[in-house]
Design a protein around this motif. Structure first.
Motif, short mmCIF file in Angstrom:
data_model
loop_
_atom_site.label_atom_id
_atom_site.label_comp_id
_atom_site.label_asym_id
_atom_site.label_seq_id
_atom_site.Cartn_x
_atom_site.Cartn_y
_atom_site.Cartn_z
N VAL A 1 62.65 100.09 113.62
CA VAL A 1 62.93 100.71 112.33
C VAL A 1 62.36 102.13 112.29
O VAL A 1 63.04 103.08 111.86
CB VAL A 1 62.35 99.87 111.17
CG1 VAL A 1 62.57 100.58 109.84
CG2 VAL A 1 62.98 98.49 111.14
N ILE A 2 61.11 102.28 112.75
CA ILE A 2 60.49 103.61 112.79
C ILE A 2 61.27 104.54 113.71
O ILE A 2 61.51 105.71 113.40
CB ILE A 2 59.02 103.50 113.24
CG1 ILE A 2 58.22 102.62 112.29
CG2 ILE A 2 58.38 104.88 113.34
CD1 ILE A 2 56.80 102.34 112.74
N THR A 3 61.69 103.99 114.85
CA THR A 3 62.48 104.78 115.80
C THR A 3 63.79 105.25 115.16
O THR A 3 64.20 106.41 115.35
CB THR A 3 62.81 103.94 117.05
OG1 THR A 3 61.59 103.56 117.69
CG2 THR A 3 63.65 104.74 118.03
N MET A 4 64.43 104.37 114.41
CA MET A 4 65.69 104.71 113.75
C MET A 4 65.51 105.91 112.81
O MET A 4 66.30 106.85 112.82
CB MET A 4 66.22 103.51 112.99
CG MET A 4 67.58 103.71 112.35
SD MET A 4 68.93 103.63 113.55
CE MET A 4 68.96 101.87 113.90
N LEU A 5 64.47 105.86 111.99
CA LEU A 5 64.22 106.94 111.03
C LEU A 5 63.91 108.26 111.74
O LEU A 5 64.46 109.32 111.37
CB LEU A 5 63.06 106.55 110.11
CG LEU A 5 63.29 105.33 109.21
CD1 LEU A 5 62.02 104.98 108.44
CD2 LEU A 5 64.44 105.57 108.23
N LEU A 6 63.05 108.20 112.77
CA LEU A 6 62.72 109.41 113.50
C LEU A 6 63.93 109.96 114.25
O LEU A 6 64.12 111.19 114.33
CB LEU A 6 61.58 109.13 114.49
CG LEU A 6 60.20 108.86 113.88
CD1 LEU A 6 59.21 108.47 114.97
CD2 LEU A 6 59.69 110.10 113.15
N ALA A 7 64.74 109.07 114.82
CA ALA A 7 65.92 109.49 115.56
C ALA A 7 66.92 110.19 114.65
O ALA A 7 67.51 111.22 115.01
CB ALA A 7 66.57 108.29 116.25
N ILE A 8 67.14 109.63 113.47
CA ILE A 8 68.06 110.26 112.52
C ILE A 8 67.54 111.63 112.10
O ILE A 8 68.30 112.60 112.02
CB ILE A 8 68.27 109.35 111.29
CG1 ILE A 8 69.08 108.11 111.70
CG2 ILE A 8 68.98 110.09 110.16
CD1 ILE A 8 69.23 107.07 110.62
N VAL B 1 69.59 115.00 112.91
CA VAL B 1 70.00 115.89 111.82
C VAL B 1 69.40 117.27 112.00
O VAL B 1 70.06 118.29 111.78
CB VAL B 1 69.59 115.28 110.46
CG1 VAL B 1 69.79 116.30 109.34
CG2 VAL B 1 70.39 114.02 110.18
N SER B 2 68.12 117.33 112.42
CA SER B 2 67.49 118.64 112.63
C SER B 2 68.19 119.41 113.75
O SER B 2 68.29 120.64 113.70
CB SER B 2 66.01 118.45 112.97
OG SER B 2 65.84 117.86 114.25
N GLY B 3 68.68 118.68 114.77
CA GLY B 3 69.44 119.34 115.82
C GLY B 3 70.73 119.95 115.30
O GLY B 3 71.10 121.06 115.68
N GLY C 1 76.79 113.29 122.82
CA GLY C 1 76.50 114.69 122.59
C GLY C 1 75.44 114.93 121.53
O GLY C 1 75.45 115.98 120.86
N ILE C 2 74.53 114.00 121.36
CA ILE C 2 73.48 114.14 120.36
C ILE C 2 72.36 115.02 120.91
O ILE C 2 71.84 114.76 122.01
CB ILE C 2 72.89 112.77 119.96
CG1 ILE C 2 74.00 111.84 119.45
CG2 ILE C 2 71.80 112.94 118.91
CD1 ILE C 2 74.69 112.32 118.21
N THR D 1 76.78 112.41 113.14
CA THR D 1 75.59 112.25 113.98
C THR D 1 74.75 111.07 113.51
O THR D 1 74.27 110.26 114.32
CB THR D 1 74.74 113.53 113.96
OG1 THR D 1 75.49 114.60 114.53
CG2 THR D 1 73.45 113.35 114.76
N ILE D 2 74.57 110.95 112.20
CA ILE D 2 73.81 109.82 111.64
C ILE D 2 74.47 108.50 112.02
O ILE D 2 73.80 107.54 112.42
CB ILE D 2 73.69 109.95 110.11
CG1 ILE D 2 72.79 111.15 109.75
CG2 ILE D 2 73.12 108.67 109.50
CD1 ILE D 2 72.72 111.43 108.27
N ASN D 3 75.80 108.43 111.90
CA ASN D 3 76.53 107.20 112.24
C ASN D 3 76.36 106.85 113.72
O ASN D 3 76.13 105.68 114.08
CB ASN D 3 78.01 107.35 111.90
CG ASN D 3 78.25 107.36 110.40
OD1 ASN D 3 77.48 106.78 109.64
ND2 ASN D 3 79.30 108.03 109.96
#
Length: 362
Positions: A252-259, A263-265, A229-230, A278-280
């Motif tokens: 690593v870049i993907t991880m940061l952008l995805a988080i 979070v913005s969602g 449900g992200i 959501t971060i977890n």
């Protein structure tokens, strides 16, 4: 005569370096067009085999259909991304930044306590306001708009140049072969033709494997994040697939952008209590997918496509990263493959080059 010949070779190399330096953009366009040619040529080849009675599909038509499919795929992918991304930006821009900051900090007491040591929320607000006012000057905004306009024009012009070059590569593949024969040393024309033939086959396999790997990662990320449900799962999946071309660093870049997107969602929906979960979910989902991809999928499909051992690929990628950073890691396998193919034709009398090229088929 031998000394004169060696000097001519050195001058030739220097001339090539000077050409690349002076016409760097053209070299970039040719490189991108060559990559597109290697990816799309199998489709053009199959279209050229289609016959209508005694007539076959013209080369130009086959190349046009192939190029249309390539452009259509990229257009479709960006169409999936741009509307939800614009919507997310609009939602975030309508929120009060300081209310968002206050509500977010309340969900993380430890972070709130750490920031309180640096100053109160009011002091933090004043500092942020001061920094924003310093940045948002007329000169900075004008400079930013000019850069955006300049880059947009460069990208549009570059795209048209790449498509034009790719069309003629697909229409007449002998253009590339003839270019290699022209620069070949005297008496080595046959070897250069063999290099072209093997390179086209192996690099086409490599880029096809790379595209398949990007697709697998993107679909896996989208599926798992959707199950959890992200929000922004489509954008995160697209980013994960595209950045997967950068070995190790891309994840690593993907991880940061995805988080950030996850979070913005939560923030745009007003669900501040879901930020931590959501971060977890994003972190462990992407970590699992990247580990499976890095240790199981990539070694198998890449080693099969370029005929090299997975450990060999890993070491070459690390060496390229040490020499050329992220760009070096991206081009490591194609360049290494070309080196091995060239060594197969010219350097098999040397034990090292014979060893690294002995898995390449004749």
């Amino acid at each position: 005569m031998q000394i004169k010949y060696n000097w001519l070779r050195i001058l030739g190399v220097l001339a090539l370096i000077l050409f690349v330096y002076v016409f760097f953009k053209i070299v970039v366009y040719l490189t991108i067009a060559t990559v597109l040619f290697l990816i799309a040529f199998p489709l053009t080849y199959r279209l050229e085999k289609i016959r209508f009675g005694k007539y076959k599909l013209p080369d130009s038509v086959a190349a046009g259909i192939t190029l249309t499919c390539v452009v259509g795929i990229f257009t479709f992918m960006f169409y999936l991304i741009i509307p939800p991304l614009v919507s997310e930006i609009n939602n975030l821009s309508s929120l009060n930044f300081y209310d968002v900051l206050h509500n977010t900090l309340n969900q993380f007491p430890n972070l709130h306590s750490l920031l309180n040591k640096l100053g109160s929320e009011e002091e933090l607000k004043q500092n942020i306001n001061s920094q924003l006012h310093q940045f948002a000057t007329t000169n900075n905004i004008t400079y930013l708009l000019n850069n955006i306009t300049g880059y947009a024009g460069t990208i549009l012009g570059g795209t048209l140049c790449v498509l034009f070059i790719t069309f003629f590569f697909l229409k007449d593949e002998s253009l590339v072969k003839q270019g290699l024969v022209i620069i070949a040393p005297k008496g080595k024309e046959k070897e250069m033709r063999d290099i072209f033939k093997t390179s086209k086959k192996m690099l086409s396999n490599y880029f096809a494997a790379l595209f398949i790997d990007m697709l697998i990662v993107g679909v896996a990320v989208f599926t798992i994040l959707t199950i959890f449900g992200i929000k922004n799962a489509v954008i995160i999946a697209f980013v994960a697939g595209i950045l997967n071309v950068i070995p190790y660093v891309g994840s690593v870049i993907t991880m940061l952008l995805a988080i950030f997107l996850g979070v913005s969602g939560c923030i745009s929906a007003g669900h501040y209590d879901l930020i931590g979960p959501t971060i977890n979910k994003i972190f462990f989902s992407l970590l699992s997918i990247n580990l499976i991809d890095g240790f199981l999928i990539q070694p198998f499909i890449f080693s099969s496509s370029v005929k090299a051992h997975p450990l060999e690929i890993f070491i070459i990628t690390l060496m390229a990263g040490a020499l050329g950073g992220i760009f070096g890691m991206v081009v490591a396998l194609p360049v290494y493959t070309l080196i091995r193919i060239t060594a197969k034709e010219f350097l098999t009398h040397l034990k090292f080059f014979k060893k690294i090229s002995d898995t390449i088929e004749e």
